[in-house]
Scaffold this motif. Structure first.
Motif, mmCIF file in Angstrom:
data_model
loop_
_atom_site.group_PDB
_atom_site.id
_atom_site.type_symbol
_atom_site.label_atom_id
_atom_site.label_comp_id
_atom_site.label_asym_id
_atom_site.label_seq_id
_atom_site.Cartn_x
_atom_site.Cartn_y
_atom_site.Cartn_z
ATOM 1 N N THR A 57 160.779 30.661 62.113
ATOM 2 C CA THR A 57 159.442 31.150 61.749
ATOM 3 C C THR A 57 158.360 30.443 62.555
ATOM 4 O O THR A 57 157.475 31.083 63.128
ATOM 5 N N GLY A 58 158.431 29.130 62.613
ATOM 6 C CA GLY A 58 157.438 28.363 63.352
ATOM 7 C C GLY A 58 157.440 28.686 64.841
ATOM 8 O O GLY A 58 156.381 28.796 65.470
ATOM 9 N N SER A 59 158.625 28.861 65.415
ATOM 10 C CA SER A 59 158.686 29.152 66.841
ATOM 11 C C SER A 59 158.208 30.572 67.150
ATOM 12 O O SER A 59 157.597 30.802 68.196
ATOM 13 N N VAL A 60 158.435 31.510 66.240
ATOM 14 C CA VAL A 60 157.915 32.871 66.441
ATOM 15 C C VAL A 60 156.389 32.848 66.380
ATOM 16 O O VAL A 60 155.706 33.482 67.200
ATOM 17 N N VAL A 61 155.836 32.103 65.438
ATOM 18 C CA VAL A 61 154.376 31.979 65.339
ATOM 19 C C VAL A 61 153.818 31.351 66.614
ATOM 20 O O VAL A 61 152.832 31.838 67.187
ATOM 21 N N VAL A 113 149.523 24.412 73.118
ATOM 22 C CA VAL A 113 150.483 25.145 72.272
ATOM 23 C C VAL A 113 151.832 24.439 72.278
ATOM 24 O O VAL A 113 152.458 24.247 71.227
ATOM 25 N N VAL A 114 152.286 24.024 73.463
ATOM 26 C CA VAL A 114 153.561 23.306 73.560
ATOM 27 C C VAL A 114 153.471 21.977 72.806
ATOM 28 O O VAL A 114 154.401 21.594 72.087
ATOM 29 N N GLY A 115 152.344 21.278 72.937
ATOM 30 C CA GLY A 115 152.149 20.009 72.241
ATOM 31 C C GLY A 115 152.176 20.164 70.731
ATOM 32 O O GLY A 115 152.768 19.344 70.026
ATOM 33 N N ILE A 116 151.519 21.208 70.237
ATOM 34 C CA ILE A 116 151.544 21.483 68.789
ATOM 35 C C ILE A 116 152.975 21.740 68.339
ATOM 36 O O ILE A 116 153.414 21.242 67.300
ATOM 37 N N ALA A 119 154.898 18.486 68.274
ATOM 38 C CA ALA A 119 154.476 17.671 67.133
ATOM 39 C C ALA A 119 155.107 18.168 65.832
ATOM 40 O O ALA A 119 155.339 17.388 64.913
ATOM 41 N N MET A 120 155.381 19.462 65.770
ATOM 42 C CA MET A 120 156.016 20.048 64.590
ATOM 43 C C MET A 120 157.540 20.035 64.699
ATOM 44 O O MET A 120 158.233 20.515 63.804
#
Length: 168
Positions: A57-61, A113-116, A119-120
Protein backbone atom coordinates in the motif's frame (compact mmCIF):
# COMPACT_ATOMS: atom_id res chain seq x y z
CA UNK A 1 16.66 -5.76 -16.34
CA UNK A 2 18.50 -5.55 -13.07
CA UNK A 3 18.48 -2.42 -10.94
CA UNK A 4 22.03 -1.58 -11.99
CA UNK A 5 21.16 -1.97 -15.69
CA UNK A 6 18.10 0.24 -15.19
CA UNK A 7 20.28 2.93 -13.64
CA UNK A 8 22.74 2.71 -16.56
CA UNK A 9 19.90 3.02 -19.08
CA UNK A 10 18.42 5.99 -17.20
CA UNK A 11 21.81 7.74 -17.05
CA UNK A 12 22.48 7.12 -20.76
CA UNK A 13 19.04 8.36 -21.84
CA UNK A 14 19.28 11.30 -19.44
CA UNK A 15 22.66 12.30 -20.93
CA UNK A 16 21.22 12.07 -24.46
CA UNK A 17 18.13 14.08 -23.57
CA UNK A 18 20.10 16.73 -21.68
CA UNK A 19 22.61 17.11 -24.52
CA UNK A 20 19.79 17.63 -27.01
CA UNK A 21 17.66 19.78 -24.70
CA UNK A 22 20.09 22.65 -24.30
CA UNK A 23 21.19 23.11 -27.88
CA UNK A 24 19.16 24.71 -30.63
CA UNK A 25 17.48 21.96 -32.59
CA UNK A 26 15.10 21.91 -35.54
CA UNK A 27 11.97 20.00 -34.63
CA UNK A 28 10.87 17.32 -37.05
CA UNK A 29 7.09 17.26 -37.06
CA UNK A 30 6.94 13.69 -38.40
CA UNK A 31 9.35 12.34 -35.79
CA UNK A 32 8.16 9.56 -33.55
CA UNK A 33 8.37 11.68 -30.38
CA UNK A 34 6.59 9.07 -28.27
CA UNK A 35 8.91 6.16 -29.12
CA UNK A 36 11.68 6.68 -26.52
CA UNK A 37 9.24 7.22 -23.63
CA UNK A 38 7.28 4.14 -24.75
CA UNK A 39 10.43 2.00 -24.77
CA UNK A 40 11.47 3.27 -21.33
CA UNK A 41 7.96 2.67 -19.99
CA UNK A 42 7.89 -0.84 -21.45
CA UNK A 43 11.16 -1.80 -19.77
CA UNK A 44 10.06 -0.24 -16.47
CA UNK A 45 6.77 -2.15 -16.48
CA UNK A 46 8.33 -5.37 -17.75
CA UNK A 47 10.74 -5.51 -14.83
CA UNK A 48 7.87 -6.04 -12.38
CA UNK A 49 9.64 -4.36 -9.45
CA UNK A 50 7.74 -1.08 -9.38
CA UNK A 51 6.46 -1.59 -5.85
CA UNK A 52 7.90 -2.99 -2.65
CA UNK A 53 6.11 -6.31 -2.04
CA UNK A 54 6.63 -5.98 1.73
CA UNK A 55 4.92 -2.58 1.87
CA UNK A 56 2.41 -2.80 -0.96
CA UNK A 57 0.00 0.00 0.00
CA UNK A 58 2.71 2.46 0.96
CA UNK A 59 4.77 1.77 -2.14
CA UNK A 60 1.74 2.16 -4.43
CA UNK A 61 0.99 5.52 -2.79
CA UNK A 62 4.62 6.61 -3.23
CA UNK A 63 4.61 5.41 -6.84
CA UNK A 64 1.48 7.46 -7.56
CA UNK A 65 3.04 10.51 -5.89
CA UNK A 66 6.22 9.96 -7.89
CA UNK A 67 4.23 9.73 -11.15
CA UNK A 68 2.29 12.91 -10.27
CA UNK A 69 5.61 14.68 -9.65
CA UNK A 70 6.87 13.33 -12.99
CA UNK A 71 3.73 14.60 -14.71
CA UNK A 72 4.32 18.06 -13.25
CA UNK A 73 7.97 17.98 -14.25
CA UNK A 74 6.99 17.13 -17.82
CA UNK A 75 4.59 20.07 -17.95
CA UNK A 76 7.16 22.45 -16.48
CA UNK A 77 9.83 21.14 -18.81
CA UNK A 78 7.62 21.61 -21.87
CA UNK A 79 6.54 25.15 -21.08
CA UNK A 80 10.04 26.34 -20.18
CA UNK A 81 11.41 25.09 -23.51
CA UNK A 82 11.63 27.87 -26.06
CA UNK A 83 9.72 27.00 -29.26
CA UNK A 84 9.77 29.29 -32.31
CA UNK A 85 9.50 29.22 -36.08
CA UNK A 86 11.88 30.82 -38.55
CA UNK A 87 11.15 32.66 -41.78
CA UNK A 88 10.82 29.35 -43.65
CA UNK A 89 8.27 27.93 -41.25
CA UNK A 90 10.69 25.47 -39.63
CA UNK A 91 10.09 25.01 -35.91
CA UNK A 92 13.05 25.18 -33.51
CA UNK A 93 13.42 24.36 -29.80
CA UNK A 94 15.94 25.08 -27.08
CA UNK A 95 15.96 24.69 -23.33
CA UNK A 96 16.23 27.83 -21.21
CA UNK A 97 17.59 28.69 -17.78
CA UNK A 98 14.09 27.99 -16.45
CA UNK A 99 14.31 24.53 -18.04
CA UNK A 100 17.49 23.87 -16.06
CA UNK A 101 15.63 25.02 -12.95
CA UNK A 102 12.82 22.60 -13.76
CA UNK A 103 15.38 19.79 -14.05
CA UNK A 104 16.94 20.67 -10.70
CA UNK A 105 13.52 20.98 -9.04
CA UNK A 106 12.51 17.64 -10.53
CA UNK A 107 15.62 15.92 -9.23
CA UNK A 108 15.04 17.40 -5.77
CA UNK A 109 11.36 16.37 -5.82
CA UNK A 110 12.14 12.81 -6.85
CA UNK A 111 14.89 12.60 -4.23
CA UNK A 112 12.37 13.79 -1.63
CA UNK A 113 9.88 11.07 -2.62
CA UNK A 114 12.60 8.42 -2.44
CA UNK A 115 13.77 9.84 0.91
CA UNK A 116 10.26 9.73 2.35
CA UNK A 117 9.97 6.14 1.19
CA UNK A 118 13.28 5.16 2.74
CA UNK A 119 12.33 6.87 6.02
CA UNK A 120 9.18 4.73 6.04
CA UNK A 121 11.17 1.60 5.17
CA UNK A 122 9.72 1.47 1.65
CA UNK A 123 12.05 0.81 -1.25
CA UNK A 124 11.01 2.12 -4.68
CA UNK A 125 13.18 0.41 -7.26
CA UNK A 126 14.91 1.90 -10.27
CA UNK A 127 11.94 0.80 -12.39
CA UNK A 128 9.81 3.44 -10.66
CA UNK A 129 12.42 6.05 -11.52
CA UNK A 130 12.53 4.85 -15.13
CA UNK A 131 8.73 4.93 -15.42
CA UNK A 132 8.65 8.45 -13.96
CA UNK A 133 11.30 9.64 -16.39
CA UNK A 134 9.40 8.04 -19.28
CA UNK A 135 6.22 9.86 -18.19
CA UNK A 136 8.04 13.21 -17.90
CA UNK A 137 9.60 12.74 -21.33
CA UNK A 138 6.27 11.72 -22.87
CA UNK A 139 4.45 14.75 -21.42
CA UNK A 140 7.24 17.14 -22.41
CA UNK A 141 7.52 15.81 -25.95
CA UNK A 142 3.77 15.76 -26.50
CA UNK A 143 3.30 19.31 -25.25
CA UNK A 144 6.25 20.64 -27.27
CA UNK A 145 4.86 18.98 -30.41
CA UNK A 146 1.45 20.50 -29.62
CA UNK A 147 3.01 23.95 -29.19
CA UNK A 148 5.01 23.49 -32.38
CA UNK A 149 1.90 22.42 -34.30
CA UNK A 150 0.27 25.73 -33.38
CA UNK A 151 3.27 27.62 -34.71
CA UNK A 152 3.41 25.59 -37.90
CA UNK A 153 -0.28 25.98 -38.71
CA UNK A 154 -0.17 29.72 -38.01
CA UNK A 155 2.80 30.28 -40.32
CA UNK A 156 2.06 31.82 -43.70
CA UNK A 157 5.29 32.68 -45.43
CA UNK A 158 5.94 34.97 -48.37
CA UNK A 159 6.40 31.98 -50.69
CA UNK A 160 3.24 30.20 -49.62
CA UNK A 161 0.69 29.94 -52.41
CA UNK A 162 -2.37 27.80 -52.96
CA UNK A 163 -1.80 24.49 -54.76
CA UNK A 164 -4.01 25.54 -57.70
CA UNK A 165 -1.60 28.43 -58.50
CA UNK A 166 1.30 25.98 -58.95
CA UNK A 167 -0.28 24.56 -62.09
CA UNK A 168 -0.11 27.68 -64.27
Amino acid sequence: MSGFTNVLVIVAVLALVLARQFRTERLSMDRKWWLLPAILGFFALRDGSLVDPHHLTGSVVLLVVSLLVSFGIGIGWAFTTRVWSDEHGDVWTKGTVATAGTWLGGIASRAAVVGIGLAMGIHLGSSALMLGFALSLLIRSGLVMWRAGGLRSAYVGPLAQPAWEDRR
